[in-house]
Motif scaffolding. Structure first.
Motif, short mmCIF file in Angstrom:
data_model
loop_
_atom_site.label_atom_id
_atom_site.label_comp_id
_atom_site.label_asym_id
_atom_site.label_seq_id
_atom_site.Cartn_x
_atom_site.Cartn_y
_atom_site.Cartn_z
N LEU A 85 0.64 -1.21 0.02
CA LEU A 85 -0.07 -0.17 0.17
C LEU A 85 0.65 1.11 -0.06
O LEU A 85 0.41 2.30 -0.54
CB LEU A 85 -0.83 -0.09 1.22
N GLY A 86 2.08 1.17 0.47
CA GLY A 86 2.92 2.20 0.64
C GLY A 86 3.40 2.79 -0.65
O GLY A 86 3.77 3.73 -0.95
N HIS A 87 3.26 1.90 -1.73
CA HIS A 87 3.75 2.30 -3.11
C HIS A 87 2.48 2.75 -4.18
O HIS A 87 2.76 2.82 -5.27
CB HIS A 87 4.52 0.88 -3.64
N VAL A 88 1.39 2.77 -3.64
CA VAL A 88 0.24 3.10 -4.33
C VAL A 88 0.36 4.54 -4.96
O VAL A 88 0.22 4.67 -6.19
CB VAL A 88 -1.09 3.00 -3.46
N VAL A 140 -8.15 -12.56 -8.76
CA VAL A 140 -7.64 -11.60 -9.72
C VAL A 140 -6.14 -11.80 -9.96
O VAL A 140 -5.41 -11.70 -10.99
CB VAL A 140 -7.90 -10.00 -9.43
N LEU A 141 -5.47 -12.05 -8.70
CA LEU A 141 -4.03 -12.44 -8.67
C LEU A 141 -3.68 -13.63 -9.37
O LEU A 141 -2.88 -13.81 -10.42
CB LEU A 141 -3.63 -12.83 -7.18
N ILE A 142 -4.52 -14.60 -9.67
CA ILE A 142 -4.35 -16.08 -10.41
C ILE A 142 -4.68 -15.44 -11.90
O ILE A 142 -3.90 -15.90 -12.66
CB ILE A 142 -5.50 -17.06 -9.97
N TRP A 143 -5.76 -14.77 -12.41
CA TRP A 143 -5.92 -14.32 -13.59
C TRP A 143 -4.85 -13.52 -14.21
O TRP A 143 -4.40 -13.44 -15.04
CB TRP A 143 -7.32 -13.83 -13.83
N ASP A 150 1.05 -7.50 -14.76
CA ASP A 150 2.10 -7.02 -13.82
C ASP A 150 1.81 -7.47 -12.47
O ASP A 150 0.98 -6.99 -11.71
CB ASP A 150 2.00 -5.44 -13.82
N ARG A 151 2.61 -8.35 -11.74
CA ARG A 151 2.13 -9.02 -10.55
C ARG A 151 2.16 -8.00 -9.29
O ARG A 151 1.51 -7.94 -8.19
CB ARG A 151 3.26 -10.12 -10.14
N GLU A 152 3.43 -7.10 -9.42
CA GLU A 152 3.37 -6.07 -8.31
C GLU A 152 1.95 -5.12 -8.37
O GLU A 152 1.51 -4.64 -7.41
CB GLU A 152 4.54 -5.41 -8.61
N GLN A 297 1.38 -5.05 -19.38
CA GLN A 297 1.44 -5.78 -18.10
C GLN A 297 0.50 -5.17 -17.14
O GLN A 297 -0.08 -5.66 -16.33
CB GLN A 297 2.97 -5.83 -17.33
N ARG A 298 0.53 -3.80 -16.97
CA ARG A 298 -0.02 -2.64 -16.27
C ARG A 298 -1.67 -2.85 -16.67
O ARG A 298 -2.66 -2.68 -15.94
CB ARG A 298 0.41 -1.34 -16.22
N ALA A 299 -1.83 -2.74 -18.15
CA ALA A 299 -3.13 -2.78 -18.57
C ALA A 299 -4.03 -4.26 -18.05
O ALA A 299 -5.14 -4.00 -17.62
CB ALA A 299 -3.22 -2.68 -19.87
N THR A 300 -3.23 -5.14 -18.13
CA THR A 300 -3.83 -6.40 -17.81
C THR A 300 -4.15 -6.45 -15.99
O THR A 300 -5.14 -6.94 -15.79
CB THR A 300 -2.82 -7.66 -18.13
#
Length: 371
Positions: A85-88, A140-143, A150-152, A297-300
């Motif tokens: 959350l600190g990176h949001v 959503v993490l699985i999809w 982008d996992r992060e 990656q970010r769009a996904t």
């Protein structure tokens, strides 16, 4: 001039998508279907089941069902990387786009679809609106991983949604169920919703597992590190969420057997707005993020976060506010039955759509190993 490489996934990589799902996740619609049948048979075989379940209650929910709801929520929230959350604020376009899609457009779209396609079924309509408010924090993490997102970024958005639901769910629920229909002149005569009742259900069935999940991750990582926690502990804990979901579905269908068997068309109609919602939210999110210049990656990550829903929370709120035998609870249960195969299909569409995103994205190997 250097040629820009476009990523075109191989057929073998696409075939590996289902193979990279665990057996439990891959056959989730089948497990849910089996639980429905078991529940129907249980309801027909045991009379007075509703009285037995109501003997002990937690916040107006019978103790066995409350336990099932908490069990299915806790592993989900133990997966969240709260420290992300600190990176949001580091990626403001990502943050703003996700908030717009998840907390403005998503609930509004489900509200519109529910009223448009279920004008004569107020209980199911209300259940779907609750589903639209419960933003995805688990699957959503699985999809996202299957689609090479982008996992992060996905982890950050999941953490944001988990915390945001505690703050906003009750207010938005009251707005979409009571205030907005009144402003639009829609007939809500058969529905009375208390914001306090919604908030109470959220605090019990999201707040308790949220605290437990946070403490589990914090203490687990402190004791043995993140690698052990995510590679060893979470795979062992994860299946208990499905067990809690299936247990809840069995009891819900045991109590709703007559309604379901006598009105199968109504149940089928619940699926229509869900199907429209998943395709419109995912497709619209992909188009929007591409127009904003996001990489693939970010769009996904943004798109699958926007398209998925937290059905565990939706079921918990529906049961807590309206009761386990309500149409609202049934609408929540139909959700994951539809979501899983649809979003698996959208993973394939996403992999195909990568060719429209310029940039050097490695082509995955046919074995499906993550680069």
């Amino acid at each position: 001039m250097r040629e820009t490489r476009r990523d075109v996934p191989s057929a073998g990589a696409d075939d590996a998508v289902l193979g990279r799902l665990s057996t439990l996740d891959r056959f989730l619609p089948i497990w849910i279907g089996v639980a429905m049948v078991v529940g129907l048979l249980l309801g027909r075989g045991f009379t007075g089941l509703d009285d037995a379940l109501a003997a002990v209650e937690v916040g107006s929910v019978s103790l066995p069902i409350a336990i099932g709801l908490l069990v299915m929520m806790y592993p989900v929230l133990a997966k969240v990387r709260y420290d992300e959350l600190g990176h949001v604020t580091g990626d403001r376009p990502l943050l703003a786009t996700s908030i717009l899609l998840n907390w403005v457009l998503g609930p509004a779209l489900m509200f519109a679809l529910a009223w448009l396609l279920l004008p004569d079924l107020p209980e199911y309509r209300t259940g779907l609106i609750i589903v639209g408010l419960a933003r995805c924090i688990a699957m959503v993490l699985i999809w996202n991983d299957l689609a090479r997102g982008d996992r992060e970024a996905a982890a950050i958005l999941v953490a944001l949604n988990a915390v945001f639901q505690i703050v906003a769910f009750a207010v938005l629920g009251y707005f979409y169920l009571e205030v907005l229909p009144g402003w639009l002149g829609l007939d809500q005569a058969t529905l009375e919703v208390s914001m306090f009742d919604i908030a109470k259900s959220v605090l019990i069935f999201l707040g308790i597992p949220l605290v437990a999940g946070y403490l589990t991750r914090t203490l687990g990582e402190r004791a043995k590190g993140r690698e052990w926690y995510e590679s060893t502990f979470l795979p062992r804990l994860g299946p208990t969420a499905l067990y809690g979901l299936l247990f809840t579905i069995v009891l819900l269908f045991a109590l709703q057997g007559d309604t379901i068997t006598n009105q199968p068309v109504d149940v089928a109609r619940i699926a229509l707005p869900l199907l429209a919602y998943f395709f419109l939210m995912w497709g619209g999110s992909m188009l929007l993020t591409q127009a904003l210049g996001f990489d693939y990656q970010r769009a996904t990550a943004v798109s699958f976060t926007a398209a998925g829903n937290n059905f565990e929370l939706a079921i918990a709120v529906a049961i807590g506010v309206f009761g386990v035998a309500s149409g609202q609870a049934l609408a929540g249960v139909v959700g994951p039955l539809i979501e899983v195969p649809v979003l698996v299909g959208l993973v394939y569409v996403s992999l195909w759509a990568r060719r429209f995103y310029p940039g050097a994205v490695p082509t995955p190997s046919p074995t499906g190993a993550r680069p």
